[in-house]
Design a protein around this motif. Structure first.
Motif, PDB file in Angstrom:
ATOM      1  N   VAL A   1      66.723 -10.856 -66.026  1.00 32.45           N
ATOM      2  CA  VAL A   1      67.124  -9.494 -66.347  1.00 32.45           C
ATOM      3  C   VAL A   1      65.999  -8.744 -67.064  1.00 32.45           C
ATOM      4  N   GLY A   2      64.802  -9.276 -67.030  1.00 31.48           N
ATOM      5  CA  GLY A   2      63.696  -8.675 -67.756  1.00 31.48           C
ATOM      6  C   GLY A   2      63.707  -9.117 -69.210  1.00 31.48           C
TER       7      GLY A   2
ATOM      8  N   GLN B   1      52.980  -1.064 -74.817  1.00 29.37           N
ATOM      9  CA  GLN B   1      53.638  -0.942 -73.508  1.00 29.37           C
ATOM     10  C   GLN B   1      52.713  -0.261 -72.504  1.00 29.37           C
TER      11      GLN B   1
ATOM     12  N   GLU C   1      55.612  -3.544 -65.202  1.00 27.69           N
ATOM     13  CA  GLU C   1      56.554  -2.457 -65.434  1.00 27.69           C
ATOM     14  C   GLU C   1      57.482  -2.779 -66.600  1.00 27.69           C
ATOM     15  N   ARG C   2      58.040  -1.711 -67.190  1.00 29.74           N
ATOM     16  CA  ARG C   2      58.980  -1.887 -68.295  1.00 29.74           C
ATOM     17  C   ARG C   2      60.184  -2.730 -67.890  1.00 29.74           C
ATOM     18  N   ALA C   3      60.593  -2.648 -66.622  1.00 32.14           N
ATOM     19  CA  ALA C   3      61.729  -3.452 -66.164  1.00 32.14           C
ATOM     20  C   ALA C   3      61.443  -4.942 -66.242  1.00 32.14           C
ATOM     21  N   HIS C   4      60.172  -5.322 -66.142  1.00 34.58           N
ATOM     22  CA  HIS C   4      59.797  -6.740 -66.245  1.00 34.58           C
ATOM     23  C   HIS C   4      59.753  -7.182 -67.702  1.00 34.58           C
TER      24      HIS C   4
ATOM     25  N   ASP D   1      60.236  -5.103 -71.478  1.00 33.77           N
ATOM     26  CA  ASP D   1      60.380  -3.875 -72.258  1.00 33.77           C
ATOM     27  C   ASP D   1      59.646  -4.064 -73.583  1.00 33.77           C
TER      28      ASP D   1
END
Length: 412
Positions: free
Chosen positions: A223-224, A303, A309-312, A314
């Motif tokens: 879920v990241g 970040q 990506e942030r989805a990977h 946060d």
């Protein structure tokens, strides 16, 4: 005129290697299949070897705790978890037990020593040597695989040092090897973990055993990676800093080659911003402090320097982003390729000690190299001569998942 002396040529070669280990390669897959070590078909069982005496019993427990599988997560694409992290669970470092010129490869999965038919005698100092195998990663990693394998060697040495300290063994570092001596007197008659009052009197053993056996995590993957948003206690953050500055005997973490900068968010008593780590690895009291450098949302800056990506991951929601930098040119000038690798090994060891302390506190600690280096160096305020070495992303786990516990005793 350009200096073409041998020393300058050697330095240029090392710095060119440093450059190839930096950001810019696609290491997310592709290339040929990784090379796997053939499974061990025979050898000396840990359970049998451990019966040869107190030192033998303690050493096999060190190997089991520091190297053996801890849990298997069916939902995780890289589901083999041990006391130390490894990219894609490829486990790029092998450990060999060396005694009187004979070598046995440690198979921590099957709990075997593979090598000569005769068992090691454990009648003198035991030598644990490391060999690196970057070829176990896919070809898509390219030269970065070598840097990752050196970092992992630091993780492994630090985990072995913590386990040795937890069992009261004398440990000293010899290059890429750890020398283990006889157990302390209070621990000489048995090889059980330090959970009795008798062994607790041996200063520090309970602390180190708790560290090396804590359920380490790099953060749930499917879920990241995103932490629980509740604030982190001030004492917890200082515990992580002390772990970095006060390594156990035998760890390569204490050579002083690294500079540490922390991006903090939602840490009690510390306004968001960038902080410098200052302290004495061998001092009294806490032995460490953090000094605020500049305010603002430092995690957002990290970040923006992170290449996924942030989805990977946060990153901006983490509590701590720990940035390590070093003067790699100076390391290469004084020590050549070995000097550069020593810095990487030190960074891996520091990361391991921070990760084990984080595990005791119920936090995850995810070590990464996938950053836009110049951007992160600028955000962290690295000196002009310093290069990025390692980044640790730390937070409190928000999500859990079913996992098989693999840390039990070997079946009889």
């Amino acid at each position: 005129m350009f200096d073409r002396s041998p020393d300058t040529a050697a330095l240029r070669k090392v710095l060119a290697e440093v450059y190839t280990h930096g950001h810019g390669k696609d290491v997310r897959g592709g290339g040929t299949a990784p090379v796997r070590t053939p499974p061990t078909t025979g050898g000396h069982r840990f359970a049998t070897v451990g019966e040869r005496g107190p030192l033998a019993g303690a050493v096999v427990r060190v190997l089991t705790a520091a190297l053996g599988p801890r849990r298997w997560e069916p939902w995780n694409p890289y589901n083999d978890h041990r006391a130390h992290p490894s990219p894609r669970s490829a486990f790029l470092v092998d450990v060999w037990l060396v005694e009187r010129g004979r070598r046995w490869r440690v198979d921590p999965v099957r709990r075997l020593l593979s090598g000569p038919a005769v068992e090691p005698g454990f009648d003198s100092t035991v030598r644990l040597e490391l060999t690196r195998h970057p070829e176990r990663l896919t070809a898509g990693y390219g030269p970065v695989a070598d840097a990752l394998s050196v970092l992992e060697s630091g993780h492994v040495l630090a985990a072995l040092a913590e386990a040795s300290a937890g069992l009261g063994l004398a440990a000293s570092l010899d290059g890429d090897a750890l020398l283990l001596g006889p157990a302390l007197a209070a621990f000489a008659d048995h090889a059980t973990p330090p959970d009795s009052m008798e062994v607790e009197r041996v200063t520090g053993t309970e602390h180190w055993w708790r560290r090396v056996t804590a359920p380490r995590s790099s953060g749930p993957y499917p879920v990241g990676v995103a932490p629980d948003p509740r604030p982190l206690a001030t004492q917890t953050m200082h515990t992580l800093v002390r772990a970095a500055l006060r390594p156990p005997s035998g760890s390569p973490a204490g050579d002083g080659s690294l500079r540490h900068r922390l991006a903090l968010s939602r840490v009690a008593g510390h306004p968001d911003g960038w902080y410098a780590v200052a302290g004495n690895a061998h001092g009294s009291g806490s032995g460490s402090t953090v000094e605020r450098l500049v305010g603002g949302n430092a995690l957002d800056q990290v970040q923006s320097a992170f290449s996924y990506e942030r989805a990977h991951a946060d990153v901006s929601s983490m509590h701590v982003a720990w940035v390590m930098t070093a003067d790699l040119r100076a390391a290469a000038t004084t020590g050549g390729a070995a000097g550069y690798r020593a810095v990487l090994r030190t960074a891996g060891a520091v990361a391991q000690h921070v990760a084990s302390a984080a595990a005791v506190a119920g936090l995850f600690c995810r070590p990464v190299r996938s950053v836009f280096e110049a951007r992160l160096e600028g955000a962290a305020g690295a000196p002009a001569g310093h290069d990025f070495v390692y980044l640790l992303l730390i937070g409190r786990t928000r999500f859990g998942g079913f996992a098989y516990d693999l840390s039990g005793e070997e079946p009889r």
